[in-house]
Design a protein around this motif. Structure first.
Motif, PDB file in Angstrom:
ATOM      1  N   PRO A   1       0.799  -1.232   0.000  1.00  0.00           N
ATOM      2  CA  PRO A   1       0.000   0.000   0.000  1.00  0.00           C
ATOM      3  C   PRO A   1       0.827   1.276   0.000  1.00  0.00           C
ATOM      4  N   HIS A   2       2.001   1.253   0.615  1.00  0.00           N
ATOM      5  CA  HIS A   2       2.824   2.468   0.644  1.00  0.00           C
ATOM      6  C   HIS A   2       3.205   2.902  -0.765  1.00  0.00           C
ATOM      7  N   PHE A   3       3.440   1.944  -1.653  1.00  0.00           N
ATOM      8  CA  PHE A   3       3.873   2.274  -3.006  1.00  0.00           C
ATOM      9  C   PHE A   3       2.699   2.562  -3.938  1.00  0.00           C
ATOM     10  N   LEU A   4       1.485   2.264  -3.493  1.00  0.00           N
ATOM     11  CA  LEU A   4       0.299   2.480  -4.317  1.00  0.00           C
ATOM     12  C   LEU A   4      -0.519   3.688  -3.864  1.00  0.00           C
ATOM     13  N   MET A   5      -0.237   4.219  -2.660  1.00  0.00           N
ATOM     14  CA  MET A   5      -1.020   5.315  -2.106  1.00  0.00           C
ATOM     15  C   MET A   5      -0.321   6.650  -2.330  1.00  0.00           C
ATOM     16  N   ASP A   6      -1.105   7.729  -2.165  1.00  0.00           N
ATOM     17  CA  ASP A   6      -0.523   9.069  -2.165  1.00  0.00           C
ATOM     18  C   ASP A   6       0.193   9.300  -0.840  1.00  0.00           C
ATOM     19  N   ARG A   7       0.841  10.434  -0.742  1.00  0.00           N
ATOM     20  CA  ARG A   7       1.554  10.764   0.494  1.00  0.00           C
ATOM     21  C   ARG A   7       0.570  10.942   1.646  1.00  0.00           C
ATOM     22  N   TYR A   8       1.065  10.634   2.833  1.00  0.00           N
ATOM     23  CA  TYR A   8       0.237  10.742   4.040  1.00  0.00           C
ATOM     24  C   TYR A   8      -0.012  12.211   4.362  1.00  0.00           C
ATOM     25  N   GLU A   9      -1.273  12.560   4.618  1.00  0.00           N
ATOM     26  CA  GLU A   9      -1.647  13.922   4.998  1.00  0.00           C
ATOM     27  C   GLU A   9      -2.340  13.868   6.354  1.00  0.00           C
ATOM     28  N   TYR A  10      -1.772  14.563   7.316  1.00  0.00           N
ATOM     29  CA  TYR A  10      -2.368  14.590   8.645  1.00  0.00           C
ATOM     30  C   TYR A  10      -3.178  15.866   8.819  1.00  0.00           C
ATOM     31  N   GLU A  11      -4.199  15.778   9.663  1.00  0.00           N
ATOM     32  CA  GLU A  11      -5.045  16.935   9.916  1.00  0.00           C
ATOM     33  C   GLU A  11      -4.258  17.987  10.678  1.00  0.00           C
ATOM     34  N   SER A  12      -4.400  19.237  10.273  1.00  0.00           N
ATOM     35  CA  SER A  12      -3.659  20.313  10.911  1.00  0.00           C
ATOM     36  C   SER A  12      -4.335  21.637  10.620  1.00  0.00           C
TER      37      SER A  12
END
Length: 670
Positions: free
Chosen positions: A106-117
């Motif tokens: 999944p890391h190679f198939l997903m977009d970058r991680y976005e955290y709420e801020s």
């Protein structure tokens, strides 16, 4: 005569060497499988945050390993003894490597991680839109577009982790039952506990390496190399932080594949360790094996399955031992799966520090306990009944020490609007949404976004806006907020990113908890080998592999699969604030009620383990008047030895002249 003795000695050394090679290979297999398992357990919180899913769903993903395991456990346990056991174990290790690789995909198939801020990481902070502005427009409010919400919530990338965990469980299936039965079949009875102790030691070295690897990966940002980490506004102690969970799975995949190689070069069977063998005996053994193979082909491989099952089901000691194992495993799985989360929430540690502390304080004493338990069984020649008493009373002693953990407590993090009021008064119960107060009523702040800051007054706030801050300086994690109307101090009304530290008292409580955990781990592991020997010796030798398989099957069906799910749901019930997806839907939990969390985390395992001592005492009562199959075998060996040593002259003549007796007489004496 000398040539015959040299031939016998050479064959004996060769057999011993192959047994030791198998022992080393199985130990490495245990290391690799437990390395993968401990790494998976340690990364549960990272997976929860990466995919923004509740703890109950994470528990289901964790339990999927047991689903894959139980699909084949009984069949492998029974049919595996009829086939080439080392090769089956090697194939299982290869399958485990494939499962670990799928979990990292999944890391190679997903977009970058976005955290709420609420804080912009772009560096353009001139507008200060994330601060308290009367009648201002908040650009960071969640979008209300339904399509965006459906796209994010319905993302099924976590299914790769689920499927990979199922495949890893399928691959792990043959290692334990076939490895243990292989050693039990070809090792001396007095050496078997020591060998199993070494294997169980490998099952502790693996988690130690896995936890150290997990600690390292949890401290590295998930998208390191793809993003500028200097722009991040979170640290590893933040509950929105996600470590490089995918990297460790790639390492586990490689280790499992390498571990599989030696098994393809080991023989299907070995002579019994320590058995006197010469050409005549070997010839007779070959004839007997050939006769057995012909008989199996004639009668069918499943002829004994139902009789074995009936014998096991009507074995009271065996069935009570399974009941004990199910109750104990329910408690054990719950505690180990959520221990990193407990240390994070209870004592304010980062995921990396929590995993590292678990590995340093818990695993070495468990490793020592396994070895010491095996040595005690070998040195003092502990009988099955004595082993049952040792296992029961040592486990009960550790259970009583466990209740001291209820005293190692910390207070909830002081978060205004959640656990305390804006005046700093602790709430007895969660009283709902009290995020607004007079000091921030006109700030137009969002209440669902979790972006905590720590004020100079030692009180945390859910965001800089809710703290009433009007100005900021600096960038990234070093950002400082000033002119905060909700922070009432005599010097400066400022705040920094992150929750406030719990203080020195909480750190001391953590040390007490870890010391208690160390002592309890050693005592419990010391009782593990004697207890496991009761399982192995309470069933007949021909039923041993199937018995071990059914035991593993039962613990997985009634403990390994349901325990993380219902325990995760109970943990979710203590959540005080859920994370928010882009569409406003709840994501992963950000902060828990530590008091209720503690009652669930410590109380439920205590109740489960306490109930397991009822069948344990019943086993001790049954063993007072019951002779076990293992005892019959041992006594038979003793009688044969006495007969062989009864006449010294005859025995000496037989050694000096191998042709002193014919084949049938030699077979009878041996």
């Amino acid at each position: 005569m000398e040539e015959i003795e040299k031939r016998i000695e050479t064959r004996r050394v060769r057999c011993l060497t192959k047994m030791k090679m198998f022992l080393l290979a199985v130990t490495c297999a245990y290391i690799s499988k437990t390395l993968s398992g401990s790494y998976m357990n340690s990364m549960l919180t990272q997976i929860e945050r990466q995919f923004n899913i509740p703890t109950s769903l994470v528990g289901f993903i964790n339990g999927s390993f047991e689903i894959g395991n139980l699909l084949l456990i009984i069949f492998v346990s029974y049919f595996g003894t009829k086939l080439h056991r080392p090769i089956i174990i090697g194939v299982g290790c290869m399958i485990m490597g494939l499962g670990c690789f799928l979990q990292s995909l999944p890391h190679f198939l997903m977009d970058r991680y976005e955290y709420e801020s609420t804080v912009s990481v772009s560096g353009n902070l001139s507008s200060n839109n994330f601060l308290c502005m009367e009648n201002g427009t908040q650009i960071f409010r969640p979008t209300e577009e339904p399509s965006a919400c459906v796209k994010e919530v319905k993302s099924l990338m976590w299914v790769y982790v689920l499927v990979g965990n199922v495949i890893r469980g399928i691959g792990e299936t043959p290692i334990m039952p076939l490895g243990i039965s292989y050693i039990e079949d070809f090792a001396k009875s007095e050496n078997s506990p020591l060998y199993i102790g070494f294997i169980e030691t490998g099952a502790i070295i693996g988690p130690l390496i896995g936890l150290l690897l997990a600690s390292f990966c949890a401290n590295v940002y998930v998208d390191t190399g793809s993003v500028n980490t200097d722009d991040l506004t979170i640290t590893p102690t933040d509950t929105r932080w996600v470590g490089a969970w995918w990297f460790g799975f790639l390492i586990c995949a490689g280790v499992n594949v390498l571990t599989a190689i030696p098994f393809f070069f080991l023989p299907k069977t070995l002579p019994k360790e320590g058995q006197m063998d010469n050409d005549d005996v070997l010839k007779t053994d070959k004839e007997e094996k050939h006769t057995d193979e012909v008989k199996k082909e004639k009668d069918g491989i499943t002829k004994d399955f139902l009789p074995y099952m009936r014998s096991l089901l009507f074995n009271p000691v065996y069935m009570l031992f399974i009941l004990i194992s199910v109750l104990q495993f329910n408690a054990f799985v719950n505690m180990m799966s959520f221990m990193p989360k407990y240390l994070e929430q209870q004592y304010g540690k980062s995921a990396s520090d929590a995993i590292f502390l678990i590995g340093i304080y818990n695993l070495p004493p468990i490793c020592i306990g396994y070895v010491v338990g095996g040595l005690i069984m070998k040195k003092f020649k502990i009988t099955v009944k004595q082993a049952a008493h040792i296992g029961c009373w040592l486990s009960l002693l550790e259970y009583l020490l466990y209740f001291l953990c209820f005293l190692t407590t910390c207070q909830n993090s002081s978060v205004a609007g959640l656990t305390t009021s804006y005046e700093g008064i602790q709430h007895d119960f969660y009283v709902g949404n009290t995020a607004f107060a007079d000091c921030n009523m006109a700030c137009n702040c969002p209440t669902k976004i979790w972006d905590p800051v720590c004020g100079d007054n030692g009180l945390s706030y859910m965001s800089a806006c809710l703290a009433g801050c009007e100005k900021s300086i600096g960038s990234g994690i070093n950002m400082v907020f000033q002119n905060c109307s909700c922070i009432q101090t005599s010097v400066n009304s400022s705040a920094v990113l992150g929750l406030c530290n719990r203080g020195h008292d909480c750190d001391m409580m953590l040390q007490y908890f870890l010391i208690l955990s160390t002592v309890s781990s050693f005592i419990y592991s010391l009782a593990a080998i004697p207890g496991y020997m009761v399982l192995l010796r309470c069933i007949k030798s021909e039923e041993k592999s199937l018995g071990v398989g059914i035991h593993a099957f039962s613990t997985r069906v009634f403990a390994g699969i349901p325990a993380p799910i219902y325990f995760g749901a109970l943990v979710d019930s203590t959540c005080l604030h859920w994370g928010t997806l882009k569409c406003g839907e709840p994501g992963a939990c950000r902060i828990y009620d530590t008091t209720n969390f503690r009652y669930i985390y410590l109380g439920l395992p205590a109740a489960l383990r306490g109930s397991s001592y009822i069948p344990a005492l019943m086993i001790l009562f049954i063993l007072r008047k019951r002779r076990l199959p293992g005892e019959n075998v041992s006594s038979g060996i003793v009688l044969v030895k006495k007969k062989l040593t009864g006449k010294d002259n005859e025995y000496t003549d037989m050694q000096q002249n191998p042709k002193f007796v014919n084949d049938e007489e030699m077979k009878t004496k041996l």
